[in-house]
Design a protein around this motif. Structure first.
Motif, PDB file in Angstrom:
ATOM      1  N   TYR A  48      29.400  36.643  32.327  1.00 23.52           N
ATOM      2  CA  TYR A  48      30.283  36.380  33.441  1.00 23.52           C
ATOM      3  C   TYR A  48      30.250  37.566  34.405  1.00 23.52           C
ATOM      4  O   TYR A  48      29.754  38.652  34.069  1.00 23.52           O
ATOM      5  CB  TYR A  48      31.708  36.074  32.983  1.00 23.52           C
ATOM      6  N   LYS A  94      36.419  30.939  38.660  1.00 24.91           N
ATOM      7  CA  LYS A  94      37.845  30.998  38.329  1.00 24.91           C
ATOM      8  C   LYS A  94      38.649  30.989  39.616  1.00 24.91           C
ATOM      9  O   LYS A  94      38.406  31.785  40.515  1.00 24.91           O
ATOM     10  CB  LYS A  94      38.169  32.251  37.536  1.00 24.91           C
ATOM     11  N   GLN A 105      39.344  27.473  35.436  1.00 29.14           N
ATOM     12  CA  GLN A 105      37.917  27.475  35.740  1.00 29.14           C
ATOM     13  C   GLN A 105      37.471  26.088  36.185  1.00 29.14           C
ATOM     14  O   GLN A 105      37.880  25.074  35.617  1.00 29.14           O
ATOM     15  CB  GLN A 105      37.108  27.925  34.522  1.00 29.14           C
TER      16      GLN A 105
END
Lengths: 116, 115
Positions: A48, A94, A105
């Motif tokens: 991420y 997000k 999300q």
């Protein structure tokens, strides 16, 4: 759809070749995610990003690298694809404010990757 | 650590009958819980979310879920199934440790709706 696109949508490649998947968002979200989906496993986090040039590993990061040189693009690279990386890959962003526990999300349409 | 367990991998109902998809969670903290739906060859769509406000959460397409702390459950229900509800459903918990709003997914429940 939170303005998320993924490219390519389908790809077939051979073992040992490099592959790059692209996730593009149009709404200036700070956080972006890459997941893989396999039968019986749900979705699992690969990597991420929490900002430009800021990335971190997820639970299944081995064999994958990522880059984020600008806010709107998050790239996932398989340096040398293996058959175990055959999967469907989803990008997510997000939404919500920092520190807001209700942040959610939203997912892109997915990329189906087959490694022969 | 936070985790979720979806108790049924497949559920089959008749159109017009109630739907119940079961999910139990494990969390040391007050969790944020979500249900997502995935139609065949599509991405994931958020159905509903629980974030410590009302324990009965209403979502899209007539779905709702009730957070029951005493039972550590977050089951998804719908009073009357429609053919268009046939899809895979994922129960998800937001992980508290570390940063980045990481999610842990259940393994999914495939819902089949028959005429």
């Amino acid at each position: 759809d939170a303005g998320i696109t993924q490219s390519p949508r389908h790809k077939v490649t051979e073992t040992g070749t490099p592959v790059t998947l692209r996730c593009h968002q149009t709404e200036n979200h700070r956080y972006m995610y890459w997941y893989r989906q396999d039968p019986g496993h749900g979705l699992r986090l690969i990597h991420y990003s929490y900002g430009v040039k800021d990335t971190d590993k997820g639970e299944v990061s081995d064999g994958y690298s990522v880059s984020r040189s600008k806010t709107e693009d998050f790239l996932l690279t398989l340096e040398s694809a293996t058959s175990s990386q055959t999967s469907v890959y989803f990008c997510a962003i997000k939404s919500g404010l920092a520190g807001d526990s209700s942040d959610t999300q939203y997912f892109g349409p997915g990329t189906r990757l087959t490694v022969l | 650590a936070q985790s979720v367990t979806q108790l049924d991998s497949h559920v089959s109902v008749s159109e017009g009958t109630p739907v119940l998809l079961r999910c139990n969670y494990s969390s040391s903290y007050s969790p944020s819980l979500f249900w997502y739906v995935q139609h065949p060859n599509k991405g994931l769509q958020l159905l509903l979310k629980y974030t410590s406000a009302a324990t009965l959460v209403k979502g899209i397409n007539g779905f709702e879920a009730e957070f029951k702390k005493s039972e550590t459950s977050f089951h998804l229900t719908k009073p009357s199934a429609h053919m268009s509800d046939a899809a895979e459903y994922f129960c998800v918990v937001r992980r508290v440790t570390g940063g980045g709003n990481k999610l842990t997914f259940g393994t999914g429940t495939q819902l089949k709706v028959e005429l």
